[in-house]
Design a protein around this motif. Structure first.
Motif, PDB file in Angstrom:
ATOM      1  N   VAL A  27      97.482  17.075  59.661  1.00 19.61           N
ATOM      2  CA  VAL A  27      96.200  17.631  59.085  1.00 19.61           C
ATOM      3  C   VAL A  27      95.074  17.376  59.793  1.00 19.61           C
ATOM      4  O   VAL A  27      94.060  18.150  60.072  1.00 19.61           O
ATOM      5  N   PHE A  28      94.983  16.145  60.184  1.00 23.66           N
ATOM      6  CA  PHE A  28      93.565  15.374  60.977  1.00 23.66           C
ATOM      7  C   PHE A  28      93.976  15.711  62.493  1.00 23.66           C
ATOM      8  O   PHE A  28      93.024  15.289  63.043  1.00 23.66           O
ATOM      9  N   MET A  29      95.087  16.060  63.028  1.00 24.94           N
ATOM     10  CA  MET A  29      95.422  16.024  64.331  1.00 24.94           C
ATOM     11  C   MET A  29      94.966  14.518  65.069  1.00 24.94           C
ATOM     12  O   MET A  29      94.183  14.742  65.979  1.00 24.94           O
ATOM     13  N   ALA A  30      95.472  13.424  64.354  1.00 30.30           N
ATOM     14  CA  ALA A  30      94.977  12.380  64.721  1.00 30.30           C
ATOM     15  C   ALA A  30      95.517  11.609  66.031  1.00 30.30           C
ATOM     16  O   ALA A  30      96.252  10.587  65.929  1.00 30.30           O
ATOM     17  N   THR A  31      95.298  12.342  67.113  1.00 28.93           N
ATOM     18  CA  THR A  31      96.013  12.037  68.460  1.00 28.93           C
ATOM     19  C   THR A  31      95.575  10.677  68.985  1.00 28.93           C
ATOM     20  O   THR A  31      96.228  10.001  69.707  1.00 28.93           O
ATOM     21  N   GLY A  32      94.361  10.100  68.432  1.00 27.95           N
ATOM     22  CA  GLY A  32      93.937   8.707  68.799  1.00 27.95           C
ATOM     23  C   GLY A  32      94.586   7.829  68.247  1.00 27.95           C
ATOM     24  O   GLY A  32      94.331   6.696  68.607  1.00 27.95           O
ATOM     25  N   GLY A  33      95.491   7.874  67.397  1.00 27.90           N
ATOM     26  CA  GLY A  33      96.240   6.931  66.645  1.00 27.90           C
ATOM     27  C   GLY A  33      95.967   6.923  65.237  1.00 27.90           C
ATOM     28  O   GLY A  33      94.932   7.197  64.697  1.00 27.90           O
ATOM     29  N   ILE A  34      96.933   5.988  64.610  1.00 32.50           N
ATOM     30  CA  ILE A  34      96.742   5.842  62.829  1.00 32.50           C
ATOM     31  C   ILE A  34      96.742   4.305  62.498  1.00 32.50           C
ATOM     32  O   ILE A  34      97.724   3.455  63.495  1.00 32.50           O
ATOM     33  N   VAL A  35      95.901   4.025  61.913  1.00 32.19           N
ATOM     34  CA  VAL A  35      96.113   2.628  61.371  1.00 32.19           C
ATOM     35  C   VAL A  35      96.397   2.362  60.079  1.00 32.19           C
ATOM     36  O   VAL A  35      95.609   3.024  59.364  1.00 32.19           O
ATOM     37  N   LEU A  36      97.429   1.569  59.659  1.00 29.11           N
ATOM     38  CA  LEU A  36      97.738   1.304  58.250  1.00 29.11           C
ATOM     39  C   LEU A  36      97.028   0.127  57.988  1.00 29.11           C
ATOM     40  O   LEU A  36      96.949  -0.998  58.849  1.00 29.11           O
ATOM     41  N   CYS A  37      96.629   0.116  56.634  1.00 24.57           N
ATOM     42  CA  CYS A  37      96.136  -1.168  55.937  1.00 24.57           C
ATOM     43  C   CYS A  37      96.355  -1.112  54.714  1.00 24.57           C
ATOM     44  O   CYS A  37      97.160  -0.219  54.036  1.00 24.57           O
ATOM     45  N   GLY A  38      95.892  -2.197  53.937  1.00 25.00           N
ATOM     46  CA  GLY A  38      96.318  -2.224  52.412  1.00 25.00           C
ATOM     47  C   GLY A  38      97.112  -3.402  52.096  1.00 25.00           C
ATOM     48  O   GLY A  38      98.376  -3.569  53.020  1.00 25.00           O
ATOM     49  N   GLY A  39      97.174  -3.962  51.031  1.00 17.54           N
ATOM     50  CA  GLY A  39      97.975  -5.229  50.872  1.00 17.54           C
ATOM     51  C   GLY A  39      99.596  -4.833  50.533  1.00 17.54           C
ATOM     52  O   GLY A  39     100.247  -5.609  50.673  1.00 17.54           O
ATOM     53  N   VAL A  40      99.834  -3.625  50.036  1.00 20.11           N
ATOM     54  CA  VAL A  40     101.158  -3.402  49.932  1.00 20.11           C
ATOM     55  C   VAL A  40     101.779  -3.168  51.048  1.00 20.11           C
ATOM     56  O   VAL A  40     102.761  -3.472  51.561  1.00 20.11           O
ATOM     57  N   SER A  41     101.171  -2.409  51.977  1.00 18.86           N
ATOM     58  CA  SER A  41     101.632  -2.143  53.318  1.00 18.86           C
ATOM     59  C   SER A  41     101.735  -3.390  54.012  1.00 18.86           C
ATOM     60  O   SER A  41     102.774  -3.249  54.744  1.00 18.86           O
ATOM     61  N   ARG A  42     100.895  -4.405  54.139  1.00 18.73           N
ATOM     62  CA  ARG A  42     101.113  -5.759  54.731  1.00 18.73           C
ATOM     63  C   ARG A  42     102.508  -6.339  54.153  1.00 18.73           C
ATOM     64  O   ARG A  42     103.183  -6.996  54.771  1.00 18.73           O
ATOM     65  N   SER A  43     102.406  -6.268  52.696  1.00 21.10           N
ATOM     66  CA  SER A  43     103.763  -7.046  52.008  1.00 21.10           C
ATOM     67  C   SER A  43     104.870  -6.321  52.330  1.00 21.10           C
ATOM     68  O   SER A  43     106.117  -7.204  52.451  1.00 21.10           O
TER      69      SER A  43
END
Length: 319
Positions: free
Chosen positions: A255-271
């Motif tokens: 959707v965003f054509m995020a070719t620069g990369g994606i960063v995941l965050c959030g407490g559930v993601s880290r857990s």
């Protein structure tokens, strides 16, 4: 009374993080976290924080709020708090108050992240590319995403309410989960699955499918039991959650054509880091038909920093 440039606040559905800002940077020794449930209002928690730091006189306050931000009054999505800029200005002794969506603040922090705070998940080894569109996606008390667009030597941030898009499912088993999540709600949104509460409901559904009684685990309990492989239904819930996360993040990459990369965050993601680092996430993320090769080439990292939004608030203050 002491003076400081400003106050940075990151207010989620469960916790509030606060810090003082000097010269456009967060004073890390001033960072404190508070449980929202312990305070009647955001004014109360800010007053308590300022009191602990000698009631400094702040010129600016930038508040990142987990809610759609429109105007000078904002209601927190997943907690019964309302933010009023005029009231907060009085609480802060006349400081100028600006509201941001919490993911807008995270997006503004992207240029300030140090490499050690990014854990490689998928794709090429290069760092996020500031001359291309980047994306920050988070799963915690809620779910959302924001894009960072290149704008010359600056950045432009776009934020929506991605958590309230309809959850995509692709087979009969997932359709049964979708129907379970949508009961009494008319539909199942991304946030109904990809959040702490969502992980709990996915676990309950896994128990129902297995014909077993769900244990009253918290989302943290489920993550811990899944990570240690001590409960097979927690493992099943974490695997399903990770599959859905990968699919939705892959959709957002397109959707965003995020070719620069994606960063995941959030407490559930880290857990659930070990699950996200596994092929479960990568396979779902890259399964985009004719555009699978394009998405596979977009790198993904996990942000190991619970206070990045404060840095984003400081960046906005500096700008």
């Amino acid at each position: 009374m002491n003076a400081c440039q400003g106050l940075a606040a990151d207010i989620g559905g469960t916790n509030t993080r606060l810090a003082l800002v000097e010269d456009g940077k967060v004073c890390e020794d001033t960072i404190l976290r508070f449980r929202n449930a312990d305070f009647a209002s955001p004014d109360d928690v800010i007053s308590a924080y300022l009191s602990e730091h000698g009631n400094p006189s702040c010129h600016w306050a930038v508040l990142a709020i987990a809610a759609p931000v429109q105007g000078t009054v904002v209601r927190l999505t997943n907690h019964d708090w309302t933010f009023d800029a005029d009231s907060l200005t009085r609480t802060l002794g006349g400081a100028k108050v600006r509201f941001l969506n919490d993911f807008e603040a995270l997006a503004h922090s992207m240029d300030r992240l140090t490499p050690e705070r990014l854990i490689k998940i998928h794709g090429p080894d290069h760092k996020p590319l500031p001359r291309q569109t980047r994306l920050v996606v988070g799963a915690g008390t809620g779910f959302n995403a924001a894009a960072v667009y290149p704008a010359g030597d600056h950045r432009h941030v776009g934020v929506g309410e991605c958590g309230h898009s309809t959850l995509p499912v692709i087979n009969e088993e997932e359709l049964r989960l979708w129907q379970y999540l949508s009961r009494n709600r008319a539909r199942a949104s991304n946030e109904r699955a990809l959040s702490g509460a969502g992980l709990r409901e996915i676990y309950e559904w896994c128990c129902l499918e297995a014909g077993e009684t769900a244990v009253p685990y918290s989302p943290a309990d489920i993550s811990a039991s899944a990570s240690t492989r001590t409960d097979r239904l927690c493992v099943a819930a974490a695997t399903t959650w990770t599959t859905l996360l990968g699919r939705v993040v892959g959709d957002l990459a397109l959707v965003f054509m995020a070719t620069g990369g994606i960063v995941l965050c959030g407490g559930v993601s880290r857990s659930l880091r070990d699950f996200i680092k596994s092929p479960v996430f990568a396979n779902a993320y890259s399964a985009k038909g004719r555009q699978s090769e394009l998405v596979s080439a977009i790198p993904v990292w996990l942000l190991n920093d619970d206070y990045a939004a404060l840095s984003g608030c400081a960046a906005v203050m500096a700008d």
